[in-house]
Design an enzyme around this catalytic site. Structure first.
Site, PDB file in Angstrom:
ATOM      1  N   ALA A 191      50.635 -72.490 -14.447  1.00 15.27           N
ATOM      2  CA  ALA A 191      51.030 -73.094 -13.774  1.00 15.27           C
ATOM      3  C   ALA A 191      52.978 -73.657 -13.969  1.00 15.27           C
ATOM      4  O   ALA A 191      52.519 -74.061 -15.032  1.00 15.27           O
ATOM      5  CB  ALA A 191      51.154 -73.557 -12.262  1.00 15.27           C
ATOM      6  N   GLY A 197      46.640 -73.492 -14.951  1.00 18.65           N
ATOM      7  CA  GLY A 197      46.448 -72.619 -14.340  1.00 18.65           C
ATOM      8  C   GLY A 197      46.158 -70.474 -15.125  1.00 18.65           C
ATOM      9  O   GLY A 197      45.821 -69.588 -15.123  1.00 18.65           O
ATOM     10  N   GLU A 214      42.478 -70.800 -15.843  1.00 17.88           N
ATOM     11  CA  GLU A 214      42.271 -70.252 -14.662  1.00 17.88           C
ATOM     12  C   GLU A 214      42.041 -69.395 -15.018  1.00 17.88           C
ATOM     13  O   GLU A 214      40.979 -67.941 -14.325  1.00 17.88           O
ATOM     14  CB  GLU A 214      42.474 -71.688 -13.196  1.00 17.88           C
ATOM     15  CG  GLU A 214      41.862 -72.011 -13.766  1.00 17.88           C
ATOM     16  CD  GLU A 214      42.740 -73.811 -12.719  1.00 17.88           C
ATOM     17  OE1 GLU A 214      44.529 -73.938 -12.733  1.00 17.88           O
ATOM     18  OE2 GLU A 214      42.084 -74.566 -12.536  1.00 17.88           O
ATOM     19  N   GLU A 222      45.799 -80.793 -17.708  1.00 21.32           N
ATOM     20  CA  GLU A 222      45.883 -81.135 -15.509  1.00 21.32           C
ATOM     21  C   GLU A 222      46.164 -82.181 -15.714  1.00 21.32           C
ATOM     22  O   GLU A 222      47.237 -83.472 -15.294  1.00 21.32           O
ATOM     23  CB  GLU A 222      45.976 -80.684 -14.405  1.00 21.32           C
ATOM     24  CG  GLU A 222      45.863 -79.243 -14.112  1.00 21.32           C
ATOM     25  CD  GLU A 222      45.136 -77.959 -14.780  1.00 21.32           C
ATOM     26  OE1 GLU A 222      44.547 -78.510 -16.132  1.00 21.32           O
ATOM     27  OE2 GLU A 222      44.757 -76.938 -14.370  1.00 21.32           O
TER      28      GLU A 222
END
Ligand code: CO8
Length: 259
Positions: free
Chosen positions: A66, A110, A113, A133
């Site tokens: 992200a 992300g 993911e 993260e």
């Protein structure tokens, strides 16, 4: 519709290919990109001509996570009340046609993911997966702590979530995160080959297979087996089952009509 942060094309008239396209930011996933991705996926899913989708990035990065710059100033109230960050992240899970992730380079946070939300991952030999993260003072927020342990087991998932280390393609294949590794220059050809093979099968059987495998992650064994059995039974109501079995018995290639 015109997209800015993804590129969309069709291969052989039946495979929808979506390429993440923010190369300078290593395809960091911001709201606009996730909105465009969600729209493109829904459009391919609704398109009768499309049988399978491929999601890919650049050679250097599938997606490096992200967008950290965009998230940096968010408060708890922003992310909890608003749809910042979360919007459109699960759209891919609502898509019924198969989605293959073709991953080269970094698939982090992300990005990892997002790859795991696809139905399976074909990785180039330079792929690197990780959930870093923890280094940013947060934890995975789009299923990383849930899908990674289901894919690779608790030991490796915990190692990755707690240390933030990356897994290379070979380790990811050994651990069961990716289905195949191919040389970087063969990544798209190999993935397209898999997608075209899927397109040629009965779409009814393909949708049922996807639903049934996904059910394995969302229910207990007895429920999952019963779910599979009912779908298996239902496929005997299709013309494609008659065609597939007749073709086998008569030693010819099946011509599925997706009915
Ligand atoms: N966000 C924003 N920008 C990024 C990101 C990112 N995730 N990753 C890389 N970039 C940018 C860099 O800032 C840099 O920009 P600039 O040239 O303007 O300085 C450019 O991309 C190139 O990056 P590097 O110079 O760092 O390239 P390197 O080859 O040296 O390193 C790495 C590559 C190792 C990938 C490094 O860039 C890196 O560590 N990136 C961050 C990886 C990361 O921490 N990802 C996790 C982010 S958090 C997250 O994903 C939470 C998901 C929650 C989803 C919730 C939904 C509900």
């Amino acid at each position: 519709m015109a997209y800015e942060l993804i590129e969309v094309r069709t291969e052989a008239g039946k495979v929808g290919v979506i390429t993440l396209n923010r190369p300078k930011q290593l395809n960091a996933l911001n709201n606009q990109l996730m909105d465009e991705l969600g729209q493109a996926m829904k459009a391919f899913d609704a398109d009768e001509a499309i049988g399978c989708m491929i999601l890919t990035g650049s050679e250097k990065a599938f997606a490096a996570g992200a967008d950290i710059g965009a998230m940096a100033s968010y408060t708890f109230a922003d992310v909890y009340k608003g749809d910042y960050i979360t919007r459109n992240w699960e759209t891919i899970r609502t898509v019924r046609k198969p989605v293959i992730a073709a991953v080269s380079g970094f698939a982090l946070g992300g990005g990892c993911e997002l790859a795991m939300m696809c139905d399976f991952i074909i990785a180039a030999d330079n792929a690197k997966f990780g959930q870093p993260e923890i280094k940013l003072g947060i934890i995975p927020g789009a299923g990383g702590t849930q899908r990674l342990p289901r894919a690779v087991g608790k030991a490796k998932a915990m190692d990755m979530a707690l240390t933030g280390r990356m897994m290379d393609a070979a380790e990811a294949e050994r651990a069961g995160l990716v289905s195949r590794i191919v040389p970087l220059d063969k990544l798209m050809a190999e993935t397209l080959g898999a997608a075209l093979a899927i397109c040629d099968y009965s779409q009814l059987a393909v949708l049922a297979a996807k639903e049934s495998v996904n059910r394995a992650f969302e229910s207990g064994l007895a429920d999952g087996v019963m779910f599979e059995r009912r779908l298996f039974h239902a496929l005997f109501a299709t013309q494609d089952q008659k065609e597939g079995m007749d073709a086998f018995v008569n030693k010819r290639k099946a011509q599925f009509k997706h009915q």
